[in-house]
Design an enzyme around this catalytic site. Structure first.
Site, PDB file in Angstrom:
ATOM      1  N   HIS A 298      -7.524 -15.576  -9.024  1.00 52.27           N
ATOM      2  CA  HIS A 298      -8.455 -15.688  -7.900  1.00 52.27           C
ATOM      3  C   HIS A 298      -9.749 -15.070  -8.399  1.00 52.27           C
ATOM      4  O   HIS A 298      -9.802 -13.854  -8.616  1.00 52.27           O
ATOM      5  CB  HIS A 298      -7.972 -14.870  -6.701  1.00 52.27           C
ATOM      6  CG  HIS A 298      -6.822 -15.475  -5.956  1.00 52.27           C
ATOM      7  ND1 HIS A 298      -6.300 -14.901  -4.822  1.00 52.27           N
ATOM      8  CD2 HIS A 298      -6.128 -16.615  -6.154  1.00 52.27           C
ATOM      9  CE1 HIS A 298      -5.300 -15.666  -4.372  1.00 52.27           C
ATOM     10  NE2 HIS A 298      -5.179 -16.697  -5.168  1.00 52.27           N
ATOM     11  N   HIS A 346     -12.813 -17.334  -1.892  1.00 57.76           N
ATOM     12  CA  HIS A 346     -13.833 -17.109  -0.860  1.00 57.76           C
ATOM     13  C   HIS A 346     -15.173 -17.713  -1.290  1.00 57.76           C
ATOM     14  O   HIS A 346     -15.361 -18.085  -2.440  1.00 57.76           O
ATOM     15  CB  HIS A 346     -13.996 -15.628  -0.524  1.00 57.76           C
ATOM     16  CG  HIS A 346     -12.696 -15.006  -0.101  1.00 57.76           C
ATOM     17  ND1 HIS A 346     -12.525 -13.661   0.040  1.00 57.76           N
ATOM     18  CD2 HIS A 346     -11.489 -15.563   0.205  1.00 57.76           C
ATOM     19  CE1 HIS A 346     -11.280 -13.404   0.412  1.00 57.76           C
ATOM     20  NE2 HIS A 346     -10.637 -14.536   0.511  1.00 57.76           N
TER      21      HIS A 346
END
Ligand code: DNO
Length: 386
Positions: A298, A346
């Site tokens: 991530h 995000h």
């Protein structure tokens, strides 16, 4: 790196066709409609897989098969819940999916105090504000023992902040902190939340680690039989909050994790945003250290502030040197001769996302598209210059 995008299923305002246009080849998703602790049935898994493949994409990673609270607490029907987990693992493997992300955070998953915090350029970002968190703990949830968790300076600021807040602002803070994971079941209420937290009253970090170790020793053999890799997501933020023990925050914690059971199936989701919020974590060196156990990436960048607050910056800005991170990733990929699934984690709410604000906080189309494009360029530049 294999480029992927998270998708929250058919209700997600970001469509599979958008993901395809972003240039990703893989999708990261879960059976968000199945209650935590229940078995994932083959027919349900297959339905989602077909949707993804019909869009010309692959289901690269499951994020997540969540862990029932009773397993974390090792109480009640936890053995049955572990059996259910094993069955879900066998079922996803039967559908050809071999990558499973999960986390072991008590009660809450990721926590932020602001979901749409305005930046200078008009876009919005996720933010964790230490003073607001203290306001929540001390005045909204009225947690016993909160004074021990904060400095007197933060507590004084929290008192002033609370006095200045309107009823709407207080409600917004409560909603932001208790927000359920996007795409899943209900958000929590304060009384329910307090009851859930109380169950952890006598559980130390060492106890929670022992419970994680117990769980892994049960499920990893099933993963090995079925060719699955599990990848734990670090705690976000990487610190104890609300008196709850958090156990995957640092290099030492990850070392404990890999030692709980020595198997390549017992792996890590290397989240540079979660781990990067802890200034003691040297991310490139941790990537090299846990090279064989990292199965999922991530990539995102937080900007840390002096009091422990942080916000999510552009993927190449912030407190983490993303060049060093991607360089280390490309090195371990070369050693292992593998392309690790990566998702731009995000993104800001920006451009048309600001007008059509239906995406889950942090999971806008354009913000993540920007992140993905920047990371793709960075990776290409590094690999071509080597
Ligand atoms: C937040 C996510 C986490 C993550 C889970 C994995 O945006 O990275 O919610 O999906 O912790 O189990």
């Amino acid at each position: 790196m294999q480029e992927t995008f998270r998708w929250f299923g058919v209700s997600d305002s970001v469509k599979l066709s958008d993901i395809k246009q972003a240039g990703a080849t893989g999708v990261v998703t879960a059976l968000h409609h199945v209650a935590n602790g229940e078995v994932w049935e083959v027919s349900e898994i297959q339905k989602v897989k077909n949707l993804i493949e019909d869009a010309g994409l692959a289901w690269s990673f499951i994020e997540s098969i969540p862990i029932h609270e009773n397993i974390k607490l090792r109480k009640g029907d936890y053995l049955q819940r572990i059996e259910n987990y094993k069955q879900s693992l066998r079922n996803v493997a039967a559908c050809g999916i071999k990558n499973v992300c999960y986390n072991f955070m008590p009660v809450l998953d990721w926590t932020r105090t602001q979901l749409f915090w305005k930046l200078e350029d008009g876009s919005t970002a996720l933010r964790f504000d230490k003073v607001e968190m203290a306001v929540f703990e001390k005045f909204i949830m009225e947690r016993k023992g909160v004074e021990e968790a904060y400095t007197s300076e933060i507590l004084t600021l929290a008192e002033q902040r609370f006095a200045d807040m309107s009823a709407e602002e207080k409600q917004a803070l409560e909603d932001n902190v208790l927000k359920g994971l996007p795409g899943t079941v209900d958000d929590l209420t304060i009384p329910v939340f307090k009851d859930m937290i109380a169950q952890y009253d006598n559980l130390s970090h060492a106890d929670l680690k022992a419970n994680l170790s117990f769980f892994l020793n049960e499920v990893i053999p099933v993963c090995e039989e079925n060719g699955i890799v599990m990848a734990i997501h670090p705690d976000d933020p990487p610190m104890d909050i609300m008196g709850l023990p958090r156990i995957i925050k640092s290099e030492a914690d990850l070392e404990d994790l890999v030692n709980f059971i020595d198997s390549p199936s017992n792996g890590i989701t290397f989240c540079t945003g979660s781990l990067g919020a802890n200034p003691d974590n040297d991310l490139p060196s941790m990537i090299r250290k846990f090279a064989d156990r990292i199965h999922f990436l991530h990539l995102r960048n937080v900007r840390r502030e002096a009091d422990g607050s942080f916000y999510e910056d552009n993927h190449l800005d912030g407190s983490t040197d993303m060049y060093d991170v991607v360089k280390a990733v490309l090195e371990i990929e070369k050693q292992r001769n593998i392309h690790l699934p990566m998702r731009p984690d995000h993104g800001h709410q920006m451009l048309s996302d600001l007008e059509n604000n239906k995406a889950y906080a942090g999971y806008t189309a354009i913000g993540r598209l920007r992140g993905l494009a920047e990371l793709r360029g960075l990776a290409l530049g590094i690999s071509r210059s080597n």
